[in-house]
Every structure is written in C-alpha cells, then in structure tokens.
Design a protein around this motif. Structure first.
Motif, PDB file in Angstrom:
ATOM      1  N   ALA A 184      -4.568  10.519  -0.648  1.00  0.00           N
ATOM      2  CA  ALA A 184      -5.568  10.860  -1.660  1.00  0.00           C
ATOM      3  C   ALA A 184      -6.976  10.545  -1.152  1.00  0.00           C
ATOM      4  O   ALA A 184      -7.909  11.346  -1.347  1.00  0.00           O
ATOM      5  CB  ALA A 184      -5.285  10.115  -2.957  1.00  0.00           C
ATOM      6  N   ILE A 185      -7.152   9.434  -0.495  1.00  0.00           N
ATOM      7  CA  ILE A 185      -8.469   9.058   0.028  1.00  0.00           C
ATOM      8  C   ILE A 185      -8.900  10.040   1.119  1.00  0.00           C
ATOM      9  O   ILE A 185     -10.036  10.525   1.138  1.00  0.00           O
ATOM     10  CB  ILE A 185      -8.454   7.605   0.544  1.00  0.00           C
ATOM     11  N   TRP A 218       0.839  -1.203   0.000  1.00  0.00           N
ATOM     12  CA  TRP A 218       0.000   0.000   0.000  1.00  0.00           C
ATOM     13  C   TRP A 218       0.864   1.240   0.000  1.00  0.00           C
ATOM     14  O   TRP A 218       1.721   1.433   0.855  1.00  0.00           O
ATOM     15  CB  TRP A 218      -0.915  -0.012   1.219  1.00  0.00           C
ATOM     16  N   ASN A 219       0.654   2.078  -0.946  1.00  0.00           N
ATOM     17  CA  ASN A 219       1.413   3.314  -1.073  1.00  0.00           C
ATOM     18  C   ASN A 219       0.771   4.384  -0.163  1.00  0.00           C
ATOM     19  O   ASN A 219      -0.436   4.573  -0.185  1.00  0.00           O
ATOM     20  CB  ASN A 219       1.369   3.781  -2.528  1.00  0.00           C
ATOM     21  N   LEU A 236       0.649   7.433  -0.531  1.00  0.00           N
ATOM     22  CA  LEU A 236      -0.026   8.435  -1.347  1.00  0.00           C
ATOM     23  C   LEU A 236      -1.493   8.078  -1.557  1.00  0.00           C
ATOM     24  O   LEU A 236      -2.351   8.969  -1.651  1.00  0.00           O
ATOM     25  CB  LEU A 236       0.674   8.591  -2.691  1.00  0.00           C
ATOM     26  N   TYR A 237      -1.816   6.784  -1.628  1.00  0.00           N
ATOM     27  CA  TYR A 237      -3.207   6.367  -1.744  1.00  0.00           C
ATOM     28  C   TYR A 237      -3.996   6.799  -0.505  1.00  0.00           C
ATOM     29  O   TYR A 237      -5.118   7.285  -0.608  1.00  0.00           O
ATOM     30  CB  TYR A 237      -3.316   4.848  -1.898  1.00  0.00           C
ATOM     31  N   THR A 238      -3.396   6.605   0.649  1.00  0.00           N
ATOM     32  CA  THR A 238      -4.055   7.001   1.902  1.00  0.00           C
ATOM     33  C   THR A 238      -4.293   8.506   1.924  1.00  0.00           C
ATOM     34  O   THR A 238      -5.392   8.967   2.272  1.00  0.00           O
ATOM     35  CB  THR A 238      -3.188   6.590   3.110  1.00  0.00           C
TER      36      THR A 238
END
Length: 160
Positions: A26-27, A19-20, A22-24
C-alpha cells in the motif's frame, strides 16, 4: 509476557514479524501514484518547455547528420501576409504598403487586394498563409478589440 523466563520464551514468526506485507504494498503503491501525479502536473505545467526541448534535440540530431532545411523567401509567392484591422486600412494601404513594397521591394499579401472573390474568407486566409513566407501583424487598439482579428491570429498560430 510478564513473568516468563527468557529460556521459556519461544517466539513465533507472527510475533517476530508483526509488519503485514500488505502495508508495504500500500505504501509503495501510494508513492507510485503520488509520483505519477507529480510528474503529470509538472508535464502539464511545462508542456511548451518540454516541446521546445524535444524540438531542440531533434534539431541537434539533424545538424549532426548535416541536414537542416531552411525556408527562404524564394520558396513563397509573398514575402508576408499582412493582418490588420479594417479601421487601420487607410494607414496600411497608404503608408505601410508604399514603404515596404515600393521602397523595400517586398511583395505583401493583403486581403483587399489579393483575396479571390467568391471563395470563402477562411479558405482565402488558409490559402494565402501557405503562399506567404512570414506573417506581419499590425497591432493596434482597433485590432485588439476586433473579434475577427483575434480569430485571424488564432488561425495563424494554429497553421504556423
């Protein structure tokens, strides 16, 4: 990984944490933006209710302090500023004024009698609204169709 023994398996941090971050981010940012949009749209939709609630809180706190100013009719020159359509003038002058002023003892402000000649009508409306305790609007079909009467109603709502 097929054919590798568990004892030979040496996972790296990249394999264990796919899990990156950056995904967290962005969400979370997307949720925050949606939350702000929802709150903003609710506030825009319920603007008058929010204003009433804030006003009620201010009144509540003022009452706890023991202070609530009350306007009384004695603070004003006129009991009411009367708004009516010129087509209804005969009824207003003959019936309404007779009933309210002569029988009830009220002092009414009507533009045919009280406005100052030579002063613009908008200035007169503004000045006499300030001198009147209440506003009495004589609503009729003629009143509803008159653009001038609608302007007067808008001015009263803005000033009051």
């Amino acid at each position: 990984m097929h054919g590798i023994l568990i004892t030979d398996y040496k996972p790296t941090d990249k394999i264990c944490n796919p899990w990156n971050p950056l995904y967290t981010m962005a969400i979370v940012m997307g949720i925050v933006v949606l939350l702000f949009l929802a709150i903003g749209s609710i506030a825009a939709k319920c603007q008058s209710n929010i204003k009433i609630y804030i006003y009620s809180l201010r009144v509540y706190h003022k009452r706890k302090q023991g202070y609530i100013p009350h306007d009384s009719e004695d603070d004003y020159e006129y009991h009411a500023f009367v708004m009516y359509c010129n087509n209804d003038r005969k009824w207003v002058h003959n019936d309404l004024l007779n009933k309210l002023e002569n029988e009830e003892g009220l002092q009414l402000c009507i533009y045919h009698r009280n406005f100052i000649v030579g002063v613009s009508i908008t200035t007169n409306v503004d000045n006499f609204l300030k001198k009147s305790w209440k506003v009495l609007v004589i609503v009729s079909n003629n009143f509803a169709q008159s653009e001038w009467c609608q302007w007067e109603v808008d001015v009263v709502q803005e000033r009051r």
